[in-house]
Motif scaffolding. Structure first.
Motif, PDB file in Angstrom:
ATOM      1  N   THR A   1       3.109  -5.531  -0.577  1.00  0.00           N
ATOM      2  CA  THR A   1       3.791  -6.837   0.107  1.00  0.00           C
ATOM      3  C   THR A   1       5.284  -6.885  -0.336  1.00  0.00           C
ATOM      4  O   THR A   1       5.550  -6.187  -1.512  1.00  0.00           O
ATOM      5  CB  THR A   1       3.134  -8.167  -0.558  1.00  0.00           C
ATOM      6  OG1 THR A   1       3.764  -9.065  -0.031  1.00  0.00           O
ATOM      7  CG2 THR A   1       3.081  -8.029  -2.058  1.00  0.00           C
TER       8      THR A   1
ATOM      9  N   MET B   1     -11.106  -7.615  -1.952  1.00  0.00           N
ATOM     10  CA  MET B   1     -10.658  -6.704  -1.067  1.00  0.00           C
ATOM     11  C   MET B   1     -11.248  -5.319  -1.648  1.00  0.00           C
ATOM     12  O   MET B   1     -11.547  -4.286  -0.860  1.00  0.00           O
ATOM     13  CB  MET B   1      -9.073  -6.714  -1.292  1.00  0.00           C
ATOM     14  CG  MET B   1      -8.402  -7.647  -0.374  1.00  0.00           C
ATOM     15  SD  MET B   1      -6.440  -7.561  -0.793  1.00  0.00           S
ATOM     16  CE  MET B   1      -6.096  -8.980  -0.238  1.00  0.00           C
TER      17      MET B   1
ATOM     18  N   VAL C   1      -4.035  -3.031   2.882  1.00  0.00           N
ATOM     19  CA  VAL C   1      -3.624  -4.492   3.186  1.00  0.00           C
ATOM     20  C   VAL C   1      -1.914  -4.503   3.147  1.00  0.00           C
ATOM     21  O   VAL C   1      -1.569  -4.245   2.143  1.00  0.00           O
ATOM     22  CB  VAL C   1      -4.048  -5.605   2.397  1.00  0.00           C
ATOM     23  CG1 VAL C   1      -3.710  -6.793   2.622  1.00  0.00           C
ATOM     24  CG2 VAL C   1      -5.738  -5.628   2.625  1.00  0.00           C
TER      25      VAL C   1
ATOM     26  N   CYS D   1      -8.095  -9.947  -4.640  1.00  0.00           N
ATOM     27  CA  CYS D   1      -8.143  -8.652  -4.768  1.00  0.00           C
ATOM     28  C   CYS D   1      -9.295  -8.072  -5.078  1.00  0.00           C
ATOM     29  O   CYS D   1      -9.749  -6.976  -4.711  1.00  0.00           O
ATOM     30  CB  CYS D   1      -6.978  -8.363  -5.934  1.00  0.00           C
ATOM     31  SG  CYS D   1      -5.250  -8.441  -5.396  1.00  0.00           S
TER      32      CYS D   1
ATOM     33  N   VAL E   1      -1.962  -1.985  -6.333  1.00  0.00           N
ATOM     34  CA  VAL E   1      -0.919  -3.222  -5.684  1.00  0.00           C
ATOM     35  C   VAL E   1       0.303  -2.795  -5.836  1.00  0.00           C
ATOM     36  O   VAL E   1       0.967  -2.223  -6.858  1.00  0.00           O
ATOM     37  CB  VAL E   1      -1.046  -4.475  -6.383  1.00  0.00           C
ATOM     38  CG1 VAL E   1      -0.190  -5.420  -5.832  1.00  0.00           C
ATOM     39  CG2 VAL E   1      -2.730  -4.949  -5.981  1.00  0.00           C
TER      40      VAL E   1
ATOM     41  N   LEU F   1      -2.810  -2.662  -1.697  1.00  0.00           N
ATOM     42  CA  LEU F   1      -2.300  -3.781  -0.949  1.00  0.00           C
ATOM     43  C   LEU F   1      -0.731  -3.592  -1.305  1.00  0.00           C
ATOM     44  O   LEU F   1      -0.251  -3.240  -2.461  1.00  0.00           O
ATOM     45  CB  LEU F   1      -2.584  -5.025  -1.820  1.00  0.00           C
ATOM     46  CG  LEU F   1      -2.118  -6.226  -1.192  1.00  0.00           C
ATOM     47  CD1 LEU F   1      -3.024  -7.626  -1.405  1.00  0.00           C
ATOM     48  CD2 LEU F   1      -0.827  -6.684  -2.031  1.00  0.00           C
TER      49      LEU F   1
END
Length: 232
Positions: free
Chosen positions: A115, A105, A84, A102, A132, A113
């Motif tokens: 970001t 996911m 992601v 999460c 993450v 993930l």
């Protein structure tokens, strides 16, 4: 992504991937500021599943917000093996995802993930098992600063253009983006870089000086090929 491609990329560092991409003329491939925040920087590889936020606007609340796309629907559209990628425009005063998202996911088969924003509920996110990468953590929910708008479209994350299906490789150095069309070529080049670096480290450990060794001059390049071909 073929199992063979994923296997190769699972064995190479993001540093080697970045070097391989540089050889092909691609420099803007490292998602700026997104560092391991959960999962200990576990090496993760997957195809980009993109999600995008816009700045919060005060009229987009309540019934108006309910008419917009939402992150829950996006996650249900995600395929197993997805990495992601969340475009938060660099906003870090609200989390783009927390423990519940999460956890879902992970159950949907997400492998990570990344970001350029923040996440929230860090303890729960760690418990979810989803690796993450982000610019940090934040307590406020996304609606305090962000409005989710769409998924499955090209995004900008950490100053890098990411298309759905691009390959994301992430480790303790951060996350890099490999254009889908050259993923096989990059993987092969990165694997060769790893082999050469391992050979150099052996020579350095044996006391050899770096000049002419790294980068190699013609003699050392020939020696590398000779020794590795012979299985030395």
């Amino acid at each position: 992504m073929t199992p063979e491609l994923k296997e190769t990329l699972s064995k190479v560092s993001t540093a080697s991937v970045a070097s391989a991409l540089l050889k092909l003329g691609l420099r803007n491939i490292w998602i700026r500021g997104a560092m391991p925040i959960a999962g200990g920087g576990a090496h993760s590889v997957g195809e980009a599943f993109t999600m995008r936020f816009l700045p919060m606007r005060e009229d987009l609340v309540g019934p108006a917000l309910a008419k917009l796309p939402n992150t829950r629907a996006a996650i249900e559209a995600m395929e197993a093996g997805s990495f992601v990628v969340v475009d938060a425009m660099g906003v870090t005063d609200a989390g783009v995802a927390g423990d519940v998202l999460c956890a879902r996911m992970t159950l949907r088969g997400g492998v990570g993930l990344v970001t350029d924003g923040a996440i929230r509920d860090i303890v729960g996110v760690e418990t979810s098992g989803l690796p993450v990468w982000s610019r940090g953590t934040a307590s406020p929910a996304p609606g305090n600063s962000l409005t989710f708008i769409d998924w499955g479209l090209p995004v900008a994350c950490g100053g890098v253009t990411v298309f759905p299906g691009d390959v994301i490789v992430a480790d303790r150095d951060g996350a890099v983006v490999i254009p889908q069309t050259i993923a096989e070529q990059v993987a092969a080049e990165a694997a060769e870089i790893e082999r050469f670096d391992a050979w150099v480290v052996e020579k350095v450990a044996a006391g050899e000086p770096l000049p002419g060794l790294y980068p190699p001059n013609a003699d050392n390049q020939a020696r590398y090929k000779r020794e590795t071909a012979a299985g030395a």
